[in-house]
Design a protein around this motif. Structure first.
Motif, PDB file in Angstrom:
ATOM      1  N   MET A   6       0.726  -1.319  -0.054  1.00 59.37           N
ATOM      2  CA  MET A   6       0.018   0.021  -0.053  1.00 59.37           C
ATOM      3  C   MET A   6       0.878   1.385   0.173  1.00 59.37           C
ATOM      4  N   ASN A   7       2.136   1.154   0.539  1.00 58.74           N
ATOM      5  CA  ASN A   7       2.999   2.529   0.707  1.00 58.74           C
ATOM      6  C   ASN A   7       3.761   2.480  -0.643  1.00 58.74           C
ATOM      7  N   SER A   8       3.803   1.454  -1.535  1.00 58.80           N
ATOM      8  CA  SER A   8       4.806   1.491  -2.864  1.00 58.80           C
ATOM      9  C   SER A   8       4.176   2.026  -3.984  1.00 58.80           C
ATOM     10  N   GLU A   9       4.861   2.960  -4.503  1.00 61.14           N
ATOM     11  CA  GLU A   9       4.444   3.652  -5.822  1.00 61.14           C
ATOM     12  C   GLU A   9       4.088   2.489  -6.968  1.00 61.14           C
ATOM     13  N   ARG A  10       3.274   2.668  -7.781  1.00 65.37           N
ATOM     14  CA  ARG A  10       2.773   1.942  -8.672  1.00 65.37           C
ATOM     15  C   ARG A  10       3.480   2.357 -10.031  1.00 65.37           C
ATOM     16  N   ASP A  11       3.808   1.598 -10.874  1.00 67.02           N
ATOM     17  CA  ASP A  11       4.603   1.601 -12.239  1.00 67.02           C
ATOM     18  C   ASP A  11       3.489   2.382 -13.254  1.00 67.02           C
ATOM     19  N   THR A  12       3.544   3.583 -13.203  1.00 63.85           N
ATOM     20  CA  THR A  12       2.437   4.185 -14.058  1.00 63.85           C
ATOM     21  C   THR A  12       2.710   3.971 -15.651  1.00 63.85           C
ATOM     22  N   LEU A  13       3.612   3.783 -16.270  1.00 68.47           N
ATOM     23  CA  LEU A  13       3.812   3.377 -17.689  1.00 68.47           C
ATOM     24  C   LEU A  13       3.344   1.882 -17.764  1.00 68.47           C
ATOM     25  N   ARG A  14       3.665   0.938 -16.920  1.00 70.88           N
ATOM     26  CA  ARG A  14       3.115  -0.180 -17.166  1.00 70.88           C
ATOM     27  C   ARG A  14       1.637  -0.364 -16.718  1.00 70.88           C
ATOM     28  N   ALA A  15       1.174   0.235 -15.866  1.00 69.61           N
ATOM     29  CA  ALA A  15      -0.203   0.070 -15.623  1.00 69.61           C
ATOM     30  C   ALA A  15      -0.938   0.719 -16.734  1.00 69.61           C
ATOM     31  N   THR A  16      -0.447   2.015 -17.319  1.00 74.59           N
ATOM     32  CA  THR A  16      -1.080   2.657 -18.458  1.00 74.59           C
ATOM     33  C   THR A  16      -1.402   1.855 -19.619  1.00 74.59           C
ATOM     34  N   TRP A  17      -0.230   1.091 -19.828  1.00 76.29           N
ATOM     35  CA  TRP A  17       0.010   0.037 -20.928  1.00 76.29           C
ATOM     36  C   TRP A  17      -1.000  -1.126 -20.872  1.00 76.29           C
ATOM     37  N   LYS A  18      -1.110  -1.419 -19.791  1.00 77.38           N
ATOM     38  CA  LYS A  18      -1.980  -2.549 -19.412  1.00 77.38           C
ATOM     39  C   LYS A  18      -3.488  -2.004 -19.592  1.00 77.38           C
ATOM     40  N   GLY A  19      -3.877  -0.953 -19.153  1.00 79.06           N
ATOM     41  CA  GLY A  19      -5.081  -0.281 -19.442  1.00 79.06           C
ATOM     42  C   GLY A  19      -5.614  -0.146 -20.884  1.00 79.06           C
ATOM     43  N   PHE A  20      -4.150   0.427 -21.677  1.00 78.90           N
ATOM     44  CA  PHE A  20      -4.569   0.665 -23.068  1.00 78.90           C
ATOM     45  C   PHE A  20      -4.743  -0.895 -23.787  1.00 78.90           C
ATOM     46  N   CYS A  21      -4.292  -1.753 -23.295  1.00 78.04           N
ATOM     47  CA  CYS A  21      -4.464  -3.263 -23.856  1.00 78.04           C
ATOM     48  C   CYS A  21      -5.918  -3.648 -23.549  1.00 78.04           C
ATOM     49  N   GLY A  22      -6.326  -3.086 -22.505  1.00 82.47           N
ATOM     50  CA  GLY A  22      -7.853  -3.562 -21.923  1.00 82.47           C
ATOM     51  C   GLY A  22      -7.853  -4.429 -20.747  1.00 82.47           C
ATOM     52  N   ARG A  23      -6.697  -4.568 -20.031  1.00 78.79           N
ATOM     53  CA  ARG A  23      -6.361  -5.436 -19.079  1.00 78.79           C
ATOM     54  C   ARG A  23      -6.473  -4.680 -17.766  1.00 78.79           C
ATOM     55  N   CYS A  24      -6.660  -5.384 -16.436  1.00 77.64           N
ATOM     56  CA  CYS A  24      -6.537  -4.676 -15.239  1.00 77.64           C
ATOM     57  C   CYS A  24      -4.991  -4.024 -15.280  1.00 77.64           C
ATOM     58  N   PRO A  25      -5.018  -2.884 -14.630  1.00 82.00           N
ATOM     59  CA  PRO A  25      -3.753  -2.437 -14.157  1.00 82.00           C
ATOM     60  C   PRO A  25      -3.052  -2.907 -13.193  1.00 82.00           C
ATOM     61  N   ASN A  26      -3.766  -3.534 -12.241  1.00 80.69           N
ATOM     62  CA  ASN A  26      -2.943  -4.330 -11.126  1.00 80.69           C
ATOM     63  C   ASN A  26      -2.383  -5.646 -11.195  1.00 80.69           C
ATOM     64  N   CYS A  27      -3.386  -6.574 -11.900  1.00 82.04           N
ATOM     65  CA  CYS A  27      -2.861  -7.925 -12.024  1.00 82.04           C
ATOM     66  C   CYS A  27      -2.208  -8.181 -13.486  1.00 82.04           C
ATOM     67  N   GLY A  28      -3.026  -7.468 -14.490  1.00 85.97           N
ATOM     68  CA  GLY A  28      -2.681  -7.634 -15.861  1.00 85.97           C
ATOM     69  C   GLY A  28      -3.398  -8.656 -16.615  1.00 85.97           C
ATOM     70  N   SER A  29      -4.253  -9.334 -15.860  1.00 87.88           N
ATOM     71  CA  SER A  29      -5.013 -10.512 -16.576  1.00 87.88           C
ATOM     72  C   SER A  29      -6.437 -10.536 -16.630  1.00 87.88           C
ATOM     73  N   GLY A  30      -7.397  -9.828 -15.757  1.00 84.08           N
ATOM     74  CA  GLY A  30      -8.408  -9.436 -15.793  1.00 84.08           C
ATOM     75  C   GLY A  30      -8.864  -8.335 -16.699  1.00 84.08           C
ATOM     76  N   PRO A  31     -10.086  -8.400 -17.356  1.00 85.32           N
ATOM     77  CA  PRO A  31     -10.516  -7.611 -18.211  1.00 85.32           C
ATOM     78  C   PRO A  31     -11.004  -6.242 -17.476  1.00 85.32           C
ATOM     79  N   LEU A  32     -10.543  -5.054 -18.140  1.00 82.43           N
ATOM     80  CA  LEU A  32     -10.806  -3.831 -17.623  1.00 82.43           C
ATOM     81  C   LEU A  32     -12.159  -3.219 -17.725  1.00 82.43           C
ATOM     82  N   MET A  33     -12.601  -3.528 -19.201  1.00 79.79           N
ATOM     83  CA  MET A  33     -13.561  -3.133 -19.691  1.00 79.79           C
ATOM     84  C   MET A  33     -14.772  -4.161 -19.630  1.00 79.79           C
ATOM     85  N   LYS A  34     -16.216  -3.659 -19.532  1.00 82.62           N
ATOM     86  CA  LYS A  34     -17.294  -4.571 -19.548  1.00 82.62           C
ATOM     87  C   LYS A  34     -17.961  -4.698 -20.737  1.00 82.62           C
ATOM     88  N   GLY A  35     -18.012  -3.605 -21.498  1.00 87.08           N
ATOM     89  CA  GLY A  35     -18.449  -3.388 -22.825  1.00 87.08           C
ATOM     90  C   GLY A  35     -17.637  -2.425 -23.700  1.00 87.08           C
TER      91      GLY A  35
END
Length: 130
Positions: A6-35
């Motif tokens: 909870m105190n660690s910084e999140r990697d912004t570039l990796r998270a944004t890339w995962k989101g751009f690809c439609g994946r969860c920015p946290n785990c990278g495996s779950g879908p971010l979008m429902k529709g």
């Protein structure tokens, strides 16, 4: 989630890339979008909440900015080089503009939501220990 996580910084570039690809920015495996443009309330894999996001008009503005900056010079180059019939030029660029916009819009939305998550913006900071 541990206190260290909870105190660690999140990697912004990796998270944004995962989101751009439609994946969860946290785990990278779950879908971010429902529709097409609807963000899930939480990740089905890691249960990370996404309902805090405030993407609003940001993805639309980014889409217009990128598509406009790509298509305007391309339109001039095609017209100057080939001098196509006006209707063919219009139809070709209509299809290209709409297609590129529909391709980029959900990706920019996912990237923006993931960026907000990575930077602890809006309600996403509730997972961060103070």
């Amino acid at each position: 989630m541990t206190q260290t996580d909870m105190n660690s910084e999140r990697d912004t570039l990796r998270a944004t890339w995962k989101g751009f690809c439609g994946r969860c920015p946290n785990c990278g495996s779950g879908p971010l979008m429902k529709g097409f443009l609807q963000v899930r309330d939480h990740c089905p894999e890691c249960q990370e909440p996404f309902h805090y996001h405030r993407a609003d008009d940001g993805p639309a503005y980014l889409t217009i900015l990128i598509v406009g900056h790509l298509m305007a010079p391309l339109l001039l180059a095609v017209y100057t080089a080939f001098r196509p019939e006006p209707m063919m030029l219009f139809l070709g660029f209509l299809v290209g503009t709409v297609g590129l916009s529909l391709f980029l819009l959900p990706r920019f939305k996912g990237g923006l939501v993931a960026f907000q998550w990575a930077r602890y913006m809006h309600g996403f900071e509730s997972g961060r220990a103070t």
